[in-house]
Write an enzyme that holds these catalytic residues in place. Sequence first.
Site, PDB file in Angstrom:
ATOM      1  N   SER A   1       0.665  -1.173  -0.046  1.00  0.00           N
ATOM      2  CA  SER A   1       0.096   0.079  -0.001  1.00  0.00           C
ATOM      3  C   SER A   1       0.953   1.276   0.137  1.00  0.00           C
ATOM      4  O   SER A   1       2.271   1.044   0.364  1.00  0.00           O
ATOM      5  CB  SER A   1      -0.919  -0.026   1.227  1.00  0.00           C
ATOM      6  OG  SER A   1      -1.352   1.312   1.393  1.00  0.00           O
TER       7      SER A   1
ATOM      8  N   TYR B   1      -1.782  -0.900  10.419  1.00  0.00           N
ATOM      9  CA  TYR B   1      -1.942  -1.015   9.029  1.00  0.00           C
ATOM     10  C   TYR B   1      -0.330  -0.415   8.411  1.00  0.00           C
ATOM     11  O   TYR B   1       0.079  -1.080   7.495  1.00  0.00           O
ATOM     12  CB  TYR B   1      -2.924  -0.238   8.495  1.00  0.00           C
ATOM     13  CG  TYR B   1      -3.379  -0.658   6.992  1.00  0.00           C
ATOM     14  CD1 TYR B   1      -4.099  -1.721   6.371  1.00  0.00           C
ATOM     15  CD2 TYR B   1      -2.945   0.439   6.067  1.00  0.00           C
ATOM     16  CE1 TYR B   1      -4.315  -1.980   5.289  1.00  0.00           C
ATOM     17  CE2 TYR B   1      -3.216   0.229   4.671  1.00  0.00           C
ATOM     18  CZ  TYR B   1      -3.981  -0.743   4.326  1.00  0.00           C
ATOM     19  OH  TYR B   1      -4.130  -1.138   3.046  1.00  0.00           O
TER      20      TYR B   1
ATOM     21  N   LYS C   1       2.220  -2.919   6.097  1.00  0.00           N
ATOM     22  CA  LYS C   1       2.313  -2.729   4.727  1.00  0.00           C
ATOM     23  C   LYS C   1       3.866  -2.357   4.301  1.00  0.00           C
ATOM     24  O   LYS C   1       4.274  -2.866   3.345  1.00  0.00           O
ATOM     25  CB  LYS C   1       1.386  -1.503   3.970  1.00  0.00           C
ATOM     26  CG  LYS C   1      -0.063  -2.082   4.057  1.00  0.00           C
ATOM     27  CD  LYS C   1      -0.297  -3.317   3.430  1.00  0.00           C
ATOM     28  CE  LYS C   1      -1.896  -3.729   3.305  1.00  0.00           C
ATOM     29  NZ  LYS C   1      -2.024  -4.748   2.411  1.00  0.00           N
TER      30      LYS C   1
END
Length: 258
Positions: free
Chosen positions: A148, A163, A167
Site C-alpha cells: 500500500s 496497517y 504494509k
Amino acid sequence: MGIIEKMRLDGKKIFVTGGARGIGKSVATAFAEAGADIAIVDLDIEEATKTAQELEKNNGIKSIAIKTDVTNPADVDAMIETILKAFGRLDVAFCNAGICMNVPAEEMTYEQWKKVIDINLTGVFLTAQAAGKVMLKQGGGSIINTASMSGHIVNVPQPQCSYNASKAGVIQLTKSLAVEWATRNVRVNCISPGYIGTELTLNSPNLQPLIEQWNEMAPLHRMGRPEELQSICVYLAGDTSSFTTGSDFIIDGAFTCI
Ligand code: NDP
C-alpha cells in the site's frame, strides 16, 4: 508475436487471495480475461464462489473458489493441495487479502494489533511461502503481493499504525523473497495502491467522512478505481516482466509525491 499477445496469460494457473471482491476480484477478472485459470481464495466462500462462477461464464476459463484463512498455515497448505489437484501446477500468486483498523496507537489492544499484522503481513508471508515452495520445485513463477502507499507514508487524519507498519513489512518481505529466489526463477514484486474505492474504503462508516478530505489532498482529486490496478498485475504475472523482481509499484495518482 506482438507485445500485447506476449502479455497474455493463456493457460497460466493463478491464485488470488481476498479474491471474492474489491481489488482481488478486479485483478482476478483481468487475469481471466488474459486467459488464465483462477483460484479465488477468500474467507467468504459464498462471495468467492459467485466470483469464480462469473469468471468462468464470462471468460471460458476454469475457476474454483477455496475457503481459506490466510493466517492459518494448515488452511494455506490445504489451499495449495486443492489448487494442485484442480490445476496441476501454480504459475502466479496474488497475495492480496488485507484489512485495516483505524484505532489511535495509545488505545490499540494487543488483539487489534495482532489481527492486522497476522492478516496483512503473516498472511502474505504464509501464502507467498507456500506458493514459492511449489514454484521453486517447478522451476519458476511470479508472486505479486499487495502492499500500500501506507507502507511509504503515514495516512492522515485517520490513525492506522498497525496497517502502515504491516504494509511497510510487505514491501521489505517482497524484496527479501525476491533476492532469495532470484536465481531460481521465482520473481516477487508488490503493488502499493493509493486510496481505491472498494468495500474496505467506501463501506467503512469510519472512513466515509474522510473521503472528501483525501480527495482534496490528492493531486488527482479522486480515489482510484480497482480496474486501474489491473494492467500492472497482468504485466507482473506474465513473461514480459522477466527482468522485474524485487520491485514495488506505487499506483496512487501521485499521492505519495506531496
Ligand atoms: P476488501 O475488504 O474489499 O477485500 C478484502 C478481501 O479479503 C475480502 O473478501 C475479505 O474477506 C478477504 N479477507 C480478509 N481477511 C482474510 C483472511 N484472513 N483470509 C482470507 N481472506 C481474507 O479490500 P480491498 O479490495 O480494498 O483490499 C485488498 C488489498 O488491497 C488489501 O491488502 C488492502 O490492504 C490493500 N489496499 C487497499 C486499498 C484501498 O484503498 N482499498 C489501498 C491500498 C492497499 P471477508 O469479506 O470475509 O472479510
